[in-house]
Design an enzyme around this catalytic site. Structure first.
Site, PDB file in Angstrom:
ATOM      1  CG  MET A 163      17.506  27.706   4.366  1.00  0.00           C
ATOM      2  SD  MET A 163      17.223  29.374   4.835  1.00  0.00           S
ATOM      3  CE  MET A 163      18.391  29.685   6.141  1.00  0.00           C
ATOM      4  CB  CYS A 218      19.384  36.423   6.336  1.00  0.00           C
ATOM      5  SG  CYS A 218      19.607  34.446   5.951  1.00  0.00           S
ATOM      6  CB  CYS A 224      26.949  33.183   5.199  1.00  0.00           C
ATOM      7  SG  CYS A 224      25.487  33.939   4.376  1.00  0.00           S
TER       8      CYS A 224
END
Length: 377
Positions: free
Chosen positions: A44, A113, A210
């Site tokens: 991703m 997420c 991230c």
């Protein structure tokens, strides 16, 4: 109650692996390939930082990580695809992250997420590709019980990530594989990577959020929610002003270090973040004690549709790094809610964190579910 490892998909069947470019997901793909599965890698692309991240960056799903994932896929001889999930990641993870800080909470973006772009969107993509399952490099175990798949802590308690997967549904569990959950240690995972000649065998673990590679999450929140990072007063439980702070976003309930108040007869801890007045409330450690916790967004993985009306005994973790506390879980006033009553008070119960429930059998290893921490007393 007995449980056994779930049977893997038939040899030769297609298994899609979520490849982040790190050693864990790379070894996951390699192990499944060794077992004879038709492995496809999906990576991703979640966030564009505006520049390529170098080898020293300790995030995931960034420029260098995508490159590393492709190198591993080439080494293994498997198909590899990159999916642009930037817009949905912003909508489902980054925006809620900023909003949570604006409410004076301490959010966990990794849970969001996993709950959305990974186990909702990426799993759907895996099935569209003809996969029988989606495999990830998480350190958790999926075992079989009488009523279907169950979620368990990893064998290695130091690597266990079950806290971050509490929102995984029963339906999703039936389509997920976690090959690393039975590993004795991360050293074992790295040894497999070296044996197979994977270039990421010695790659450092990702540490940062991230989408905040430099660790300055306040800057990210300020960009998304202008004005939310506002300075204010530090007050004690009686409202006496003790000092000033640069913004509530820099603090969490239970925090002691970095509060910036000295000269007190006893250590002072963050007791509450008052977003209405931008005041940081501090007090003695005893003022942190909480026994009852309101939980929302309940995901139940135990027997039945939810906790028993008379209460379900469990051990409850209120933070990833905290030990579990014994207590009971009761149904809440509305659907998707629960009320947790601990046997003994816990300290540092922070809104925005998760309360994750573990069963009393099997060394507290089974995940019974969890939800988001709200008010506590």
């Amino acid at each position: 109650m007995s449980q056994t490892p779930l049977s893997p998909p038939p040899v030769g069947g297609r298994v899609v692996v979520a490849m982040s470019g790190g050693v864990d997901s790379s070894v996951t793909a390699a192990l499944l390939k060794e077992q004879g599965h038709d492995v496809v890698g999906l990576t991703m692309r979640l966030y564009d930082h505006g520049k390529p991240l170098g080898p020293g960056a300790r995030t995931c799903c960034a420029g260098q990580d995508i490159h590393d994932a492709r190198r591993v896929a080439d080494r293994l001889g498997i198909a590899h695809y990159v999916l642009d999930y930037e817009s949905r990641f912003r909508e489902d993870v980054i925006e809620p992250f900023a909003a949570s800080y604006g409410r004076g909470e301490t959010p966990i973006p990794c849970v969001l997420c996993n709950q959305t772009v990974k186990f909702r969107d990426l799993l759907a993509a895996a099935l569209d590709l003809g996969g029988t399952a989606l495999a990830t490099g998480h350190y958790v175990r999926r075992l079989d019980g009488p009523e279907g798949p169950r979620l368990y802590r990893a064998v290695d308690p130091g690597r266990d990530q079950s806290y971050f997967l509490f929102a995984t549904t029963k339906g999703q569990l039936g389509r997920l594989l976690f090959p690393l959950g039975a590993m004795a240690s991360k050293d074992e995972t790295r040894a497999i990577a070296r044996r197979l000649g994977l270039a990421v065998g010695d790659k450092p673990d990702s540490q940062d959020i991230c989408f905040v590679p430099d660790g300055d999450y306040a800057k990210v929140v300020e960009r998304l929610r202008p004005g939310v990072v506002e300075a204010g007063e530090i007050v004690d439980l009686d409202g006496t002003v003790l000092g000033h702070h640069p913004g509530l976003i820099h603090f969490t309930v239970g925090q002691r270090r970095g509060v910036g108040i000295g000269g007190s007869a006893e250590p002072l801890y963050v007791i509450a973040l008052d977003t209405a007045t931008h005041r940081l409330v501090v007090g003695p450690h005893a003022a942190l004690a909480r026994r009852e916790i309101a939980v929302s967004g309940l995901n139940w993985l135990g027997e039945g549709e939810g906790p028993a009306s008379a209460g379900t005994r469990a051990r409850i973790k209120i933070r990833h790094a905290s030990p579990p506390f014994p207590g009971q879980i009761f149904p809440g006033a509305a659907a998707g809610e629960a009320r947790v009553v601990l046997d003994e008070p816990a300290h540092g119960v922070a809104p925005g964190q998760a309360a994750v429930f573990y069963g009393l059998d099997d060394n507290d290893a089974r995940v019974l579910g969890g939800g988001w921490i709200g008010a506590s007393r």
